[in-house]
Write a protein that holds these residues in place. Structure first.
Motif, PDB file in Angstrom:
ATOM      1  N   ALA A   3       0.642  -0.965  -0.134  1.00  9.82           N
ATOM      2  CA  ALA A   3       0.309   0.357   0.257  1.00  9.82           C
ATOM      3  C   ALA A   3       0.797   1.368  -0.200  1.00  9.82           C
ATOM      4  N   THR A   4       2.565   1.272   0.804  1.00 11.62           N
ATOM      5  CA  THR A   4       3.646   2.749   0.725  1.00 11.62           C
ATOM      6  C   THR A   4       3.610   2.421  -0.547  1.00 11.62           C
ATOM      7  N   ARG A   5       4.020   1.295  -1.146  1.00 10.08           N
ATOM      8  CA  ARG A   5       4.231   1.597  -2.572  1.00 10.08           C
ATOM      9  C   ARG A   5       3.691   1.584  -3.286  1.00 10.08           C
ATOM     10  N   ALA A   6       2.285   1.900  -3.051  1.00  4.16           N
ATOM     11  CA  ALA A   6       1.448   2.334  -4.832  1.00  4.16           C
ATOM     12  C   ALA A   6       1.522   3.826  -4.686  1.00  4.16           C
ATOM     13  N   ARG A   7       1.938   4.080  -3.378  1.00  6.34           N
ATOM     14  CA  ARG A   7       2.090   6.094  -3.181  1.00  6.34           C
ATOM     15  C   ARG A   7       2.920   6.534  -3.701  1.00  6.34           C
ATOM     16  N   ILE A   8       3.821   5.500  -4.518  1.00  6.54           N
ATOM     17  CA  ILE A   8       4.758   6.304  -5.316  1.00  6.54           C
ATOM     18  C   ILE A   8       4.326   7.228  -6.523  1.00  6.54           C
ATOM     19  N   ALA A   9       4.221   6.234  -7.161  1.00  6.07           N
ATOM     20  CA  ALA A   9       3.399   7.314  -8.422  1.00  6.07           C
ATOM     21  C   ALA A   9       2.538   8.323  -8.333  1.00  6.07           C
ATOM     22  N   THR A  10       1.729   8.597  -6.279  1.00  2.00           N
ATOM     23  CA  THR A  10       1.508   9.831  -6.735  1.00  2.00           C
ATOM     24  C   THR A  10       1.815  10.786  -5.455  1.00  2.00           C
ATOM     25  N   GLU A  11       2.238   9.967  -4.701  1.00  2.00           N
ATOM     26  CA  GLU A  11       3.393  11.472  -3.500  1.00  2.00           C
ATOM     27  C   GLU A  11       5.222  11.430  -3.549  1.00  2.00           C
ATOM     28  N   GLY A  12       5.470  12.393  -3.273  1.00  6.34           N
ATOM     29  CA  GLY A  12       6.826  12.410  -2.832  1.00  6.34           C
ATOM     30  C   GLY A  12       7.516  12.831  -4.139  1.00  6.34           C
ATOM     31  N   PHE A  13       8.421  12.014  -4.350  1.00  6.60           N
ATOM     32  CA  PHE A  13       9.962  11.449  -5.261  1.00  6.60           C
ATOM     33  C   PHE A  13       9.376  11.357  -6.739  1.00  6.60           C
ATOM     34  N   GLY A  14       8.337  10.609  -6.390  1.00  5.19           N
ATOM     35  CA  GLY A  14       8.414   9.760  -7.737  1.00  5.19           C
ATOM     36  C   GLY A  14       7.185  10.288  -8.634  1.00  5.19           C
ATOM     37  N   ALA A  15       5.788  11.017  -7.504  1.00  9.00           N
ATOM     38  CA  ALA A  15       5.130  11.350  -8.649  1.00  9.00           C
ATOM     39  C   ALA A  15       5.826  12.849  -8.902  1.00  9.00           C
ATOM     40  N   ARG A  16       6.696  13.548  -8.839  1.00  7.26           N
ATOM     41  CA  ARG A  16       7.139  14.714  -9.160  1.00  7.26           C
ATOM     42  C   ARG A  16       8.273  14.791 -10.216  1.00  7.26           C
ATOM     43  N   LEU A  17       8.818  13.699 -10.264  1.00  9.12           N
ATOM     44  CA  LEU A  17      10.123  13.112 -11.609  1.00  9.12           C
ATOM     45  C   LEU A  17       8.202  12.312 -12.237  1.00  9.12           C
ATOM     46  N   LEU A  18       7.488  11.205 -12.206  1.00  3.27           N
ATOM     47  CA  LEU A  18       7.014  11.431 -13.258  1.00  3.27           C
ATOM     48  C   LEU A  18       5.873  12.528 -14.006  1.00  3.27           C
ATOM     49  N   ALA A  19       6.299  13.510 -13.314  1.00  2.00           N
ATOM     50  CA  ALA A  19       5.206  14.722 -13.787  1.00  2.00           C
ATOM     51  C   ALA A  19       6.390  15.610 -15.218  1.00  2.00           C
ATOM     52  N   LEU A  20       7.584  15.098 -15.062  1.00  2.00           N
ATOM     53  CA  LEU A  20       8.364  15.926 -15.581  1.00  2.00           C
ATOM     54  C   LEU A  20       8.779  14.806 -16.830  1.00  2.00           C
ATOM     55  N   GLN A  21       8.020  13.694 -16.801  1.00  2.00           N
ATOM     56  CA  GLN A  21       8.239  12.935 -18.114  1.00  2.00           C
ATOM     57  C   GLN A  21       8.173  14.405 -19.475  1.00  2.00           C
ATOM     58  N   ASP A  22       8.662  13.822 -20.112  1.00  2.00           N
ATOM     59  CA  ASP A  22       8.470  14.707 -21.858  1.00  2.00           C
ATOM     60  C   ASP A  22       7.049  13.257 -22.325  1.00  2.00           C
ATOM     61  N   PRO A  23       6.393  14.148 -23.428  1.00  2.00           N
ATOM     62  CA  PRO A  23       4.851  13.764 -24.138  1.00  2.00           C
ATOM     63  C   PRO A  23       5.856  12.465 -24.973  1.00  2.00           C
ATOM     64  N   ASP A  24       7.129  12.786 -25.464  1.00  2.00           N
ATOM     65  CA  ASP A  24       7.692  12.012 -26.404  1.00  2.00           C
ATOM     66  C   ASP A  24       7.616  10.936 -25.350  1.00  2.00           C
ATOM     67  N   GLY A  25       7.443  10.345 -24.351  1.00  2.00           N
ATOM     68  CA  GLY A  25       8.448   9.626 -23.258  1.00  2.00           C
ATOM     69  C   GLY A  25       9.756   9.741 -22.616  1.00  2.00           C
TER      70      GLY A  25
END
Length: 324
Positions: A34-56
């Motif tokens: 349950a904690t691991r699932a939060r990586i996509a929506t919180e903290g470091f993981g969410a911040r880095l995911l938001a920086l992905q370019d449209p071309d991948g």
């Protein structure tokens, strides 16, 4: 003291916390998952995911940001390299524990196959290039995302040095294995073996690379018995491509958990080097930051207690001491 340190570790980004719950507290799977699932929506993981370019990609490039000036001040000796491009961003997300399904839904592997080329010779992304460290991260990230990286795996089998390890400088004529390159290559191969079951050839390649490090006690020159360099027991997170006995010990922990068997006694001195760096309050200090451009900091400045390093070191010692 131990309870205080664990409480401090638990008060962390989900990328740290889930590993504390699983590996140090041995919580049931439903807790740490349950904690691991939060990586996509919180903290470091969410911040880095938001920086992905449209071309991948990230930062518009495979290993370096788009438009990187290889003759400019950022490329000068001692300046450090940028850590923002695609390979580094994928590696961080994978090592933090992001569910690869998040990036598979974004068709990241397919987008990179179409849009990303290596700065070296404009080679296709999932085909790899000539640097074994870069190829190792590409194997690990590719098998994580479901890309076809079998060609790079074969490349590793063909590019071992006579001493059993690897060296990124082979293309410049080096014939001797490197601590840095061998460890990074092993990390790529173990990711492949863990995901696919591996082959006799990949397992044998890992054994030879492991032996290269073990016969040197993880830190010595084979010729003189002296430490190979000052950096063997200088710990910094993120590890990047840099070798340390802590980085190596974490690999061997993972390898023994995958393959079975007890820790190799030739690691004993390196383990005690890690133990000796523990502070009276049970933490390990960030000893330096690798210079270079980053999206954002994920650990403390040099001289401060590091949650990442404390997690890694505590986990390694727990594994070693339980086996002993």
């Amino acid at each position: 003291m131990v309870d205080d340190t664990l409480a401090w570790l638990l008060d962390s980004d989900p990328a740290v916390r889930w590993q504390v719950e699983r590996d140090l507290l041995h919580e049931p799977a439903d807790v740490w998952e349950a904690t691991r699932a939060r990586i996509a929506t919180e903290g470091f993981g969410a911040r880095l995911l938001a920086l992905q370019d449209p071309d991948g990609q990230w930062a518009g490039g495979a290993y370096f940001p788009a438009g990187f000036d290889f003759s400019g001040p950022e490329a000068a000796e001692g300046a450090g390299q940028p850590w923002t491009a695609t390979t580094w961003s994928l590696t961080m997300l994978r090592e933090w524990g992001l569910d690869p399904g998040v990036l598979r839904e974004r068709r990241t592997a397919e987008l990179l196959a179409t849009n990303s080329r290596w700065e070296y010779d404009d080679l296709p992304y999932w085909g790899g290039e000539v640097d074994c460290c870069i190829n190792a991260w590409t194997v690990a990230n590719g098998v994580w995302l479901g890309a076809d990286i079998t060609g790079i795996v074969e490349w590793f089998l063909e590019h071992r040095m006579p001493g059993g390890g690897w060296n990124c400088e082979w293309v410049a004529g080096s014939t001797r294995s490197s601590f840095h390159s061998t460890l990074n290559s092993l990390k790529g191969l173990i990711a492949y073996d863990a995901a696919t079951g591996g082959t006799d050839a990949t397992r044998e390649a890992r054994r030879s690379g492991e032996e290269y490090l073990l016969e040197r006690d993880l830190y010595r020159r084979l010729s003189t018995g002296e430490p190979v360099a000052y950096w063997v027991n200088r710990y910094a997170y993120p590890f990047r491509w840099f070798y340390s006995v802590l980085n190596a010990a974490e690999y061997f922990r993972q390898a023994r958990l995958l393959d079975g068997g007890r820790p190799d006694p030739r690691m004993a001195e390196a383990i005690e080097m890690i133990r000796a760096a523990r502070q009276p309050d049970g933490t390990w200090l960030q000893e330096r930051r690798h210079p270079g451009r980053v999206w954002f900091e994920v650990d403390v400045p040099a001289g401060e207690p590091s949650k990442w390093l404390t997690l890694y070191a505590t986990r390694v010692l727990d594994w070693w001491d339980r086996a002993a």
